[in-house]
Design an enzyme around this catalytic site. Sequence first.
Site, mmCIF file in Angstrom:
data_model
loop_
_atom_site.group_PDB
_atom_site.id
_atom_site.type_symbol
_atom_site.label_atom_id
_atom_site.label_comp_id
_atom_site.label_asym_id
_atom_site.label_seq_id
_atom_site.Cartn_x
_atom_site.Cartn_y
_atom_site.Cartn_z
ATOM 1 N N ARG A 72 0.832 -1.216 0.000
ATOM 2 C CA ARG A 72 0.000 0.000 0.000
ATOM 3 C C ARG A 72 0.868 1.268 0.000
ATOM 4 N NH1 ARG A 72 -3.054 -3.739 -0.639
ATOM 5 N NH2 ARG A 72 -5.188 -3.917 0.130
ATOM 6 N N SER A 107 -10.654 -0.985 3.347
ATOM 7 C CA SER A 107 -9.869 -1.098 4.584
ATOM 8 C C SER A 107 -9.494 0.290 5.063
ATOM 9 C CB SER A 107 -8.569 -1.862 4.325
ATOM 10 O OG SER A 107 -8.846 -3.143 3.856
ATOM 11 N N GLU A 143 -5.000 3.604 6.465
ATOM 12 C CA GLU A 143 -4.627 3.428 5.057
ATOM 13 C C GLU A 143 -5.215 4.562 4.221
ATOM 14 O OE1 GLU A 143 -6.158 1.020 1.450
ATOM 15 O OE2 GLU A 143 -5.632 -0.443 2.987
HETATM 16 N N1 EPU Z 1 -10.034 -11.152 10.185
HETATM 17 C C1 EPU Z 1 -10.732 -11.251 11.368
HETATM 18 N N2 EPU Z 1 -11.743 -10.360 11.599
HETATM 19 C C2 EPU Z 1 -12.097 -9.402 10.715
HETATM 20 C C3 EPU Z 1 -11.376 -9.291 9.496
HETATM 21 C C4 EPU Z 1 -10.343 -10.172 9.260
HETATM 22 O O1 EPU Z 1 -10.444 -12.116 12.197
HETATM 23 O O2 EPU Z 1 -13.024 -8.652 10.996
HETATM 24 C C5 EPU Z 1 -8.977 -12.131 9.897
HETATM 25 C C6 EPU Z 1 -9.476 -13.121 8.825
HETATM 26 O O3 EPU Z 1 -10.129 -14.205 9.388
HETATM 27 C C7 EPU Z 1 -8.189 -13.536 8.159
HETATM 28 C C8 EPU Z 1 -7.313 -12.306 8.279
HETATM 29 O O4 EPU Z 1 -7.868 -11.497 9.301
HETATM 30 O O5 EPU Z 1 -7.565 -14.572 8.845
HETATM 31 C C9 EPU Z 1 -7.228 -11.548 6.961
HETATM 32 O O6 EPU Z 1 -8.521 -11.156 6.564
HETATM 33 P P1 EPU Z 1 -8.933 -10.872 5.031
HETATM 34 O O7 EPU Z 1 -8.512 -11.997 4.168
HETATM 35 O O8 EPU Z 1 -10.364 -10.469 5.005
HETATM 36 O O9 EPU Z 1 -8.024 -9.671 4.575
HETATM 37 P P2 EPU Z 1 -7.483 -8.394 5.346
HETATM 38 O O10 EPU Z 1 -6.047 -8.589 5.663
HETATM 39 O O11 EPU Z 1 -8.394 -8.027 6.452
HETATM 40 C C10 EPU Z 1 -6.618 -7.292 3.122
HETATM 41 C C11 EPU Z 1 -6.712 -5.988 2.385
HETATM 42 C C12 EPU Z 1 -8.054 -5.858 1.668
HETATM 43 C C13 EPU Z 1 -8.177 -7.022 0.713
HETATM 44 C C14 EPU Z 1 -8.052 -8.343 1.508
HETATM 45 C C15 EPU Z 1 -8.045 -9.551 0.611
HETATM 46 C C16 EPU Z 1 -5.340 -4.430 3.652
HETATM 47 C C17 EPU Z 1 -5.309 -3.250 4.540
HETATM 48 N N3 EPU Z 1 -6.538 -4.876 3.302
HETATM 49 O O12 EPU Z 1 -7.595 -7.285 4.166
HETATM 50 O O13 EPU Z 1 -8.024 -4.674 0.908
HETATM 51 O O14 EPU Z 1 -9.406 -6.997 0.023
HETATM 52 O O15 EPU Z 1 -6.792 -8.359 2.220
HETATM 53 O O16 EPU Z 1 -6.862 -9.606 -0.103
HETATM 54 O O17 EPU Z 1 -4.283 -4.937 3.261
HETATM 55 C C18 EPU Z 1 -8.569 -2.363 0.897
HETATM 56 O O18 EPU Z 1 -7.353 -2.142 0.890
HETATM 57 O O19 EPU Z 1 -9.418 -1.431 0.882
HETATM 58 C C19 EPU Z 1 -9.035 -3.746 0.994
HETATM 59 C C20 EPU Z 1 -10.318 -4.055 1.156
#
Ligand code: EPU
Length: 337
Positions: free
Chosen positions: A162, A237, A333
């Site tokens: 990012r 995010s 972010e």
């Molecule tokens: N998780 C939780 N609770 C939550 C959300 C997530 O426990 O409320 C846990 C999930 O179970 C999982 C881990 O956190 O084990 C990762 O969750 P997820 O795959 O949903 O992805 P994220 O790391 O929360 C990132 C990006 C998203 C992108 C997703 C999928 C960032 C800041 N965000 O989210 O990007 O869609 O991965 O690749 O890196 C964005 O930047 O606007 C965005 C939506």
Amino acid sequence: MELLNNFSLKNFNTFGIEAKAKQFVAVQSIQDLRAILEENKSNKKFILGGGSNMLLTKDIEALVIHVDLKGKKVVKEDEDFVWVESQAGENWHEFVLWTIDQNFGGLENMSLIPGNVGTTPVQNIGAYGTEIKDTFVSCEAITIENQETKTFTNQECHFGYRESVFKNDAKDQYIITSVVFKLTKRNHKINTSYGDIMGELTNNNIINPTLKDVSNAVIAIRKSKLPDPKELGNSGSFFKNPIILKSDFEKIHQKFPEMKYYEVSETEVKVPAGWLIEQAGLKGKRFGNAGIHKNQALVLVNYGGATGKEILDISKHVQETVLKTFGIDIEAEVNII
Ligand code: EPU
């Protein structure tokens, strides 16, 4: 090209915040963009793309230039690859669908990300195991100061998680006008390794997924977790996943053994902020007109009528609570204006 005074930006930011621009202009050609910059050399300017990665906490006392340049085309191809150029004002998701319709591979995992093509390099958008740096070739930009054209290669963008040069050394100096991506025409590198994609495909009995299948799976996963800005104002995010030192991580992990993490280098690990926020008890919490989304704790939402200040206060509360609970700092972010 019309210059509008005291213009509401409510429909130009995906949070749906009511804030005004002192002046507003939408530019549809490079010539118009150059003319506006030239005529407003001494005026304060603010560049607006799709408005999907910002939180407006006040009116903008400047000339807001909305980059609305349209057009996309193949600029070069060989047997295996195609080079596709999109103007900055194209909607990202529509552009992704257009590439998939032509069986061009590389962007399918980034389906349904809000925003416009021109702002994708700024924060190196990414999702489900892919980032734009993986297919990005170059972008054209012009300087706000004196309208010189510059091409930034992938290397010159200094992409990180990012992150890019446009958030650092080149911040507030350029307007990105178009972007070129190198996509596959055959032997597509289908990437289903991230989290839920495989499960989604298996549920649909898909064994050899096409680009369209992967895109549909990503769309289904995103729709189940991430609110549609048209229905519920949000900016994706709100926080970055923090990258912390392994030595610090180990101490925290002892206390919270169920904590999720990904190794990013020999000395650092990335921790999902969504998990931290959920464990800190904040997922789904509502404070007045805004809150923390019930399906993805990384996302802050506007239930309608929230001010930017209200959302900013909630974000600070989230940061403080996570810091108190885990000793980890999480960083926004989105750009706070
Ligand atoms: N998780 C939780 N609770 C939550 C959300 C997530 O426990 O409320 C846990 C999930 O179970 C999982 C881990 O956190 O084990 C990762 O969750 P997820 O795959 O949903 O992805 P994220 O790391 O929360 C990132 C990006 C998203 C992108 C997703 C999928 C960032 C800041 N965000 O989210 O990007 O869609 O991965 O690749 O890196 C964005 O930047 O606007 C965005 C939506």
